[in-house]
Design a protein around this motif. Structure first.
Motif, PDB file in Angstrom:
ATOM      1  N   LEU A 161       0.825  -1.204   0.000  1.00 59.35           N
ATOM      2  CA  LEU A 161       0.000   0.000   0.000  1.00 59.35           C
ATOM      3  C   LEU A 161       0.856   1.249   0.000  1.00 59.35           C
ATOM      4  O   LEU A 161       1.944   1.271   0.575  1.00 59.35           O
ATOM      5  CB  LEU A 161      -0.877   0.046   1.256  1.00 59.35           C
ATOM      6  CG  LEU A 161      -1.954  -0.985   1.404  1.00 59.35           C
ATOM      7  CD1 LEU A 161      -2.565  -0.889   2.799  1.00 59.35           C
ATOM      8  CD2 LEU A 161      -3.016  -0.791   0.355  1.00 59.35           C
ATOM      9  N   HIS A 162       0.328   2.272  -0.601  1.00 60.07           N
ATOM     10  CA  HIS A 162       0.920   3.601  -0.567  1.00 60.07           C
ATOM     11  C   HIS A 162      -0.204   4.541  -0.140  1.00 60.07           C
ATOM     12  O   HIS A 162      -1.174   4.712  -0.870  1.00 60.07           O
ATOM     13  CB  HIS A 162       1.476   4.003  -1.927  1.00 60.07           C
ATOM     14  CG  HIS A 162       2.407   2.972  -2.482  1.00 60.07           C
ATOM     15  ND1 HIS A 162       3.697   2.823  -2.029  1.00 60.07           N
ATOM     16  CD2 HIS A 162       2.214   2.006  -3.408  1.00 60.07           C
ATOM     17  CE1 HIS A 162       4.268   1.821  -2.676  1.00 60.07           C
ATOM     18  NE2 HIS A 162       3.387   1.313  -3.510  1.00 60.07           N
ATOM     19  N   GLN A 212       3.647  10.609   2.406  1.00 56.20           N
ATOM     20  CA  GLN A 212       3.281   9.283   1.918  1.00 56.20           C
ATOM     21  C   GLN A 212       3.968   8.206   2.740  1.00 56.20           C
ATOM     22  O   GLN A 212       5.163   8.291   3.018  1.00 56.20           O
ATOM     23  CB  GLN A 212       3.674   9.117   0.446  1.00 56.20           C
ATOM     24  CG  GLN A 212       3.388   7.717  -0.082  1.00 56.20           C
ATOM     25  CD  GLN A 212       3.623   7.590  -1.565  1.00 56.20           C
ATOM     26  OE1 GLN A 212       3.344   8.509  -2.337  1.00 56.20           O
ATOM     27  NE2 GLN A 212       4.126   6.439  -1.990  1.00 56.20           N
ATOM     28  N   TRP A 213       3.210   7.188   3.112  1.00 59.46           N
ATOM     29  CA  TRP A 213       3.741   5.997   3.754  1.00 59.46           C
ATOM     30  C   TRP A 213       3.677   4.861   2.750  1.00 59.46           C
ATOM     31  O   TRP A 213       2.684   4.694   2.049  1.00 59.46           O
ATOM     32  CB  TRP A 213       2.913   5.578   4.970  1.00 59.46           C
ATOM     33  CG  TRP A 213       2.999   6.502   6.122  1.00 59.46           C
ATOM     34  CD1 TRP A 213       3.912   6.492   7.127  1.00 59.46           C
ATOM     35  CD2 TRP A 213       2.115   7.577   6.413  1.00 59.46           C
ATOM     36  NE1 TRP A 213       3.649   7.491   8.019  1.00 59.46           N
ATOM     37  CE2 TRP A 213       2.554   8.176   7.603  1.00 59.46           C
ATOM     38  CE3 TRP A 213       0.993   8.116   5.777  1.00 59.46           C
ATOM     39  CZ2 TRP A 213       1.907   9.265   8.179  1.00 59.46           C
ATOM     40  CZ3 TRP A 213       0.355   9.192   6.331  1.00 59.46           C
ATOM     41  CH2 TRP A 213       0.820   9.756   7.521  1.00 59.46           C
ATOM     42  N   ASP A 214       4.745   4.097   2.673  1.00 60.72           N
ATOM     43  CA  ASP A 214       4.775   2.892   1.845  1.00 60.72           C
ATOM     44  C   ASP A 214       4.758   1.706   2.802  1.00 60.72           C
ATOM     45  O   ASP A 214       5.587   1.616   3.706  1.00 60.72           O
ATOM     46  CB  ASP A 214       6.032   2.862   0.976  1.00 60.72           C
ATOM     47  CG  ASP A 214       6.060   4.030   0.003  1.00 60.72           C
ATOM     48  OD1 ASP A 214       5.012   4.365  -0.557  1.00 60.72           O
ATOM     49  OD2 ASP A 214       7.137   4.611  -0.177  1.00 60.72           O
ATOM     50  N   PHE A 215       3.810   0.823   2.609  1.00 60.48           N
ATOM     51  CA  PHE A 215       3.617  -0.295   3.526  1.00 60.48           C
ATOM     52  C   PHE A 215       3.555  -1.588   2.748  1.00 60.48           C
ATOM     53  O   PHE A 215       2.871  -1.688   1.729  1.00 60.48           O
ATOM     54  CB  PHE A 215       2.311  -0.103   4.304  1.00 60.48           C
ATOM     55  CG  PHE A 215       1.966  -1.264   5.189  1.00 60.48           C
ATOM     56  CD1 PHE A 215       2.559  -1.399   6.426  1.00 60.48           C
ATOM     57  CD2 PHE A 215       1.051  -2.218   4.772  1.00 60.48           C
ATOM     58  CE1 PHE A 215       2.248  -2.469   7.249  1.00 60.48           C
ATOM     59  CE2 PHE A 215       0.735  -3.289   5.581  1.00 60.48           C
ATOM     60  CZ  PHE A 215       1.332  -3.414   6.824  1.00 60.48           C
ATOM     61  N   LYS A 235      -7.149   0.111  -3.505  1.00 62.31           N
ATOM     62  CA  LYS A 235      -6.198  -0.819  -4.130  1.00 62.31           C
ATOM     63  C   LYS A 235      -4.830  -0.587  -3.506  1.00 62.31           C
ATOM     64  O   LYS A 235      -4.702  -0.640  -2.316  1.00 62.31           O
ATOM     65  CB  LYS A 235      -6.178  -0.651  -5.653  1.00 62.31           C
ATOM     66  CG  LYS A 235      -7.518  -0.869  -6.307  1.00 62.31           C
ATOM     67  CD  LYS A 235      -7.937  -2.297  -6.219  1.00 62.31           C
ATOM     68  CE  LYS A 235      -9.277  -2.471  -6.909  1.00 62.31           C
ATOM     69  NZ  LYS A 235      -9.880  -3.696  -6.655  1.00 62.31           N
ATOM     70  N   GLU A 236      -3.815  -0.291  -4.309  1.00 65.88           N
ATOM     71  CA  GLU A 236      -2.477  -0.089  -3.746  1.00 65.88           C
ATOM     72  C   GLU A 236      -2.187   1.356  -3.380  1.00 65.88           C
ATOM     73  O   GLU A 236      -1.203   1.656  -2.733  1.00 65.88           O
ATOM     74  CB  GLU A 236      -1.400  -0.555  -4.738  1.00 65.88           C
ATOM     75  CG  GLU A 236      -1.387  -2.037  -4.979  1.00 65.88           C
ATOM     76  CD  GLU A 236      -2.242  -2.426  -6.156  1.00 65.88           C
ATOM     77  OE1 GLU A 236      -2.449  -1.591  -7.052  1.00 65.88           O
ATOM     78  OE2 GLU A 236      -2.732  -3.556  -6.184  1.00 65.88           O
ATOM     79  N   TYR A 237      -3.017   2.297  -3.823  1.00 67.81           N
ATOM     80  CA  TYR A 237      -2.720   3.719  -3.633  1.00 67.81           C
ATOM     81  C   TYR A 237      -3.953   4.424  -3.067  1.00 67.81           C
ATOM     82  O   TYR A 237      -5.014   4.402  -3.691  1.00 67.81           O
ATOM     83  CB  TYR A 237      -2.316   4.340  -4.967  1.00 67.81           C
ATOM     84  CG  TYR A 237      -1.962   5.795  -4.886  1.00 67.81           C
ATOM     85  CD1 TYR A 237      -0.710   6.195  -4.454  1.00 67.81           C
ATOM     86  CD2 TYR A 237      -2.874   6.772  -5.241  1.00 67.81           C
ATOM     87  CE1 TYR A 237      -0.374   7.522  -4.379  1.00 67.81           C
ATOM     88  CE2 TYR A 237      -2.549   8.108  -5.176  1.00 67.81           C
ATOM     89  CZ  TYR A 237      -1.304   8.478  -4.738  1.00 67.81           C
ATOM     90  OH  TYR A 237      -0.972   9.808  -4.665  1.00 67.81           O
ATOM     91  N   CYS A 238      -3.804   5.018  -1.905  1.00 66.27           N
ATOM     92  CA  CYS A 238      -4.899   5.760  -1.265  1.00 66.27           C
ATOM     93  C   CYS A 238      -4.443   7.191  -1.019  1.00 66.27           C
ATOM     94  O   CYS A 238      -3.408   7.398  -0.395  1.00 66.27           O
ATOM     95  CB  CYS A 238      -5.243   5.150   0.084  1.00 66.27           C
ATOM     96  SG  CYS A 238      -5.846   3.486   0.023  1.00 66.27           S
ATOM     97  N   GLN A 239      -5.202   8.142  -1.486  1.00 64.82           N
ATOM     98  CA  GLN A 239      -4.881   9.535  -1.207  1.00 64.82           C
ATOM     99  C   GLN A 239      -6.014  10.156  -0.416  1.00 64.82           C
ATOM    100  O   GLN A 239      -7.170  10.135  -0.840  1.00 64.82           O
ATOM    101  CB  GLN A 239      -4.637  10.341  -2.470  1.00 64.82           C
ATOM    102  CG  GLN A 239      -4.220  11.763  -2.131  1.00 64.82           C
ATOM    103  CD  GLN A 239      -3.601  12.494  -3.282  1.00 64.82           C
ATOM    104  OE1 GLN A 239      -3.677  12.057  -4.422  1.00 64.82           O
ATOM    105  NE2 GLN A 239      -2.987  13.620  -2.994  1.00 64.82           N
TER     106      GLN A 239
END
Length: 131
Positions: free
Chosen positions: A30-31, A65-68, A105-109
Motif C-alpha cells: 500500500l501507498h 506518503q507511507w509505503d507499507f 487498491k495499492e494507492y490511497c490519497q
C-alpha cells in the motif's frame, strides 16, 4: 449432494476463508498519502504509530506518503492515525480498512479537512466523519 446443499457448502467455505483472512491479516503493498486540506492554513500534525513512530507536521497543501508492505490485521491496523491542528483535540481515523477499502487498491490519497478525512471515488470527493 443437492443443488441447495452445494450452495450452502460453498458459502460456508467462503465465510470460513474470509474469517481466516480477517483473523490472520491480509498481505498487501500500500501507498497511503495524506494531504493537509484544512481551511485557514493550519499546520496538520499526523501520527500513525503502527506504521511510523514519527510525528509529521504538514503545512497547508503539503503531503506525506507511507509505503507499507505486509499484513493488514484488524487487531493492529497500520493506518490508524491521529490528527491534530491548532489547539483542537486529537482526531483519529483508520485510513485503510481491508474489509471494505477496495477503492484504494495499492494507492490511497486522503485530504484532511476539519470535518473529517476525504478521498476521491472516481471523480467525486467523499468525506467521512472522524472516529
Amino acid at each position: 449432494m443437492s443443488s441447495f446443499g452445494r450452495r450452502v457448502f460453498i458459502q460456508w467455505v467462503f465465510m470460513v476463508l474470509l474469517l481466516s483472512l480477517a483473523e490472520n491479516g491480509i498481505s498487501l503493498d500500500l501507498h497511503v498519502v495524506v494531504t493537509n486540506a484544512l481551511d485557514g492554513n493550519f499546520d496538520l500534525t499526523v501520527y500513525c504509530n503502527n506504521i511510523d513512530p514519527t510525528l509529521h507536521v504538514l503545512h497547508y497543501l503539503d503531503s506525506y506518503q507511507w509505503d507499507f508492505s505486509g499484513n493488514v490485521s484488524s487487531t493492529k491496523p497500520p493506518f490508524l492515525c491521529y490528527f491534530k491542528w491548532g489547539d483542537l483535540q486529537v482526531h483519529t481515523y483508520n485510513l485503510f480498512v481491508s474489509n471494505w477499502d477496495n477503492g484504494c487498491k495499492e494507492y490511497c490519497q486522503w485530504f484532511i479537512r476539519q470535518n473529517g478525512p476525504c478521498k476521491y471515488f472516481f471523480t467525486k470527493l467523499v468525506c467521512f466523519k472522524w472516529n
